[in-house]
Structure formats: C-alpha cells, structure tokens
Scaffold this motif. Structure first.
Motif, PDB file in Angstrom:
ATOM      1  N   PHE A 119       0.863  -1.178   0.000  1.00  0.00           N
ATOM      2  CA  PHE A 119       0.000   0.000   0.000  1.00  0.00           C
ATOM      3  C   PHE A 119       0.897   1.224   0.000  1.00  0.00           C
ATOM      4  CE2 PHE A 119      -1.999   3.560   2.130  1.00  0.00           C
ATOM      5  CZ  PHE A 119      -3.307   3.565   1.657  1.00  0.00           C
ATOM      6  N   VAL A 120       0.482   2.260  -0.750  1.00  0.00           N
ATOM      7  CA  VAL A 120       1.219   3.520  -0.728  1.00  0.00           C
ATOM      8  C   VAL A 120       0.267   4.665  -1.042  1.00  0.00           C
ATOM      9  CG1 VAL A 120       1.960   3.281  -3.147  1.00  0.00           C
ATOM     10  CG2 VAL A 120       3.222   4.802  -1.610  1.00  0.00           C
ATOM     11  N   LYS A 121       0.423   5.754  -0.302  1.00  0.00           N
ATOM     12  CA  LYS A 121      -0.325   6.977  -0.589  1.00  0.00           C
ATOM     13  C   LYS A 121       0.420   8.165   0.005  1.00  0.00           C
ATOM     14  CE  LYS A 121      -4.516   9.634  -0.174  1.00  0.00           C
ATOM     15  NZ  LYS A 121      -5.790   9.829   0.460  1.00  0.00           N
ATOM     16  N   GLU A 122       0.510   9.226  -0.785  1.00  0.00           N
ATOM     17  CA  GLU A 122       1.007  10.501  -0.274  1.00  0.00           C
ATOM     18  C   GLU A 122      -0.192  11.347   0.103  1.00  0.00           C
ATOM     19  OE1 GLU A 122       4.715  12.578  -1.722  1.00  0.00           O
ATOM     20  OE2 GLU A 122       4.209  11.368  -3.475  1.00  0.00           O
ATOM     21  N   GLY A 123      -0.076  12.050   1.213  1.00  0.00           N
ATOM     22  CA  GLY A 123      -1.163  12.900   1.679  1.00  0.00           C
ATOM     23  C   GLY A 123      -1.931  12.234   2.807  1.00  0.00           C
ATOM     24  N   ALA A 124      -2.952  12.915   3.264  1.00  0.00           N
ATOM     25  CA  ALA A 124      -3.751  12.415   4.389  1.00  0.00           C
ATOM     26  C   ALA A 124      -4.612  11.228   3.953  1.00  0.00           C
ATOM     27  CB  ALA A 124      -4.640  13.531   4.924  1.00  0.00           C
ATOM     28  N   LEU A 125      -4.638  10.204   4.797  1.00  0.00           N
ATOM     29  CA  LEU A 125      -5.511   9.067   4.559  1.00  0.00           C
ATOM     30  C   LEU A 125      -6.897   9.387   5.105  1.00  0.00           C
ATOM     31  CD1 LEU A 125      -2.711   7.743   4.174  1.00  0.00           C
ATOM     32  CD2 LEU A 125      -3.627   5.709   5.265  1.00  0.00           C
TER      33      LEU A 125
END
Length: 184
Positions: free
Chosen positions: A161-167
C-alpha cells in the motif's frame, strides 16, 4: 485562447506527474540509505544515531510514515497513528517506521525537529525512527515537499500500500486490515 488553456492544462499535468512518487505496489522500495543522522537508538535515556538503509525493512510487516520535518506533516496522518496504537500489533511481527525529512523543515527549526524525534524515541522505544538530515529518502522515493507518505510493506519488504497525503477513514481501515492480514 483555447491553445493557451490547453498549454496551461498540459503544463499542470506534466508538473503533477513529474512530482509523483516512484513507489509501486508489488515491488521493493527504491534503495536508499541515511548516513546523517540515521536511525535513532536508545541506551537508557541517551539517544544515538546509526546509519539506516531501506534494505533493513524486512522481517516484519511495517507501516512506514515518511514525513516532512513540519508539525503540519506530522498531523496529516495523526488519525492513522491513533489507529495503529489502538490496533496494538505484536512487536514480534510488526514495526512502525517513521522517517523524518529534516531537510524539509521550516527554516531555523532543524534543532527542534531533532529534539522532537529524540523525545519520540524515548516515548515509543519500540518504534523505528529515522532522522534524515539531507532528505535522502524523499529524494530517492521522489516524495512531495511538506507532505506525509504512508507505505505498508510485507515481511519481504514488498510494497502492499502507498499513498502521499492524508488518509481518509476508509484508507486507514484498509491499512490496519492489511497489516492484520500480513501478520497472521
């Protein structure tokens, strides 16, 4: 006029894609090491530093939080941090790794960022905290400035899993459920 709008749109899209991270699901993280300061170590109440490498991200499922050295970046995913605490994952199979980009701090606050990282290590001694003075990780992973990136890796160091910014709430639940699955 239409050509000008198209040119502006194309420029915006190109700059957005140029700033996108280079972390991909199903692959290992791009290799990087942090020489100064590096991973915080604790001996009694004394905090030290040792060279850290992304190659060390194996053996346990991990949530990696790579953040700019700014309180706004730290707060961006504070709800995830609370969810991690509430999940009470076993230290035998799970590790939180926080990488702080001291190079992306507000001018003049580098000492505060370092002191805050040291205090966090004393409070959460089981956590892996990396203080990256020169922004090596952000550079190697092509992370955006003034931001927070969340990455989940499995025991082999493969990104799940990867995400930049607020979840958002759904993504936080997804991350916690994924870690639970990985540590079974």
């Amino acid at each position: 006029m239409r050509q000008l709008k198209m040119l502006a749109l194309a420029t915006a899209l190109i700059s957005t894609f140029a700033q996108a991270h280079n972390i991909n699901n199903g692959q290992a993280l791009p290799s990087v090491s942090v020489e100064k300061y590096g991973e915080l170590t604790l001996s009694g109440d004394d905090v030290g530093f040792k060279t850290w490498s992304s190659a060390e991200l194996t053996g346990k499922a991990r949530i990696i939080q790579a953040i700019a050295g700014r309180s706004s970046s730290k707060e961006m995913n504070a709800p995830l941090v609370e969810a991690i605490k509430a999940a009470d994952f076993s230290n035998d199979t799970y590790q939180t790794t926080t990488i702080i980009n001291q190079d992306d701090a507000i001018w003049g606050t580098g000492g505060f960022v370092k002191s805050s990282a040291e205090d966090s290590k004393r409070e959460f001694s089981w956590s892996s905290i990396v203080l990256d003075e020169s922004g090596a990780v952000a550079g190697a992973w092509n992370l955006r400035e003034e931001n927070s990136a969340i990455v989940v890796v499995d025991q082999e160091g493969v990104v799940r899993f990867v995400k930049e910014g607020a979840l958002n709430e759904v993504e936080i639940k997804q991350v916690i459920d994924l870690v639970n699955k990985l540590i079974q």
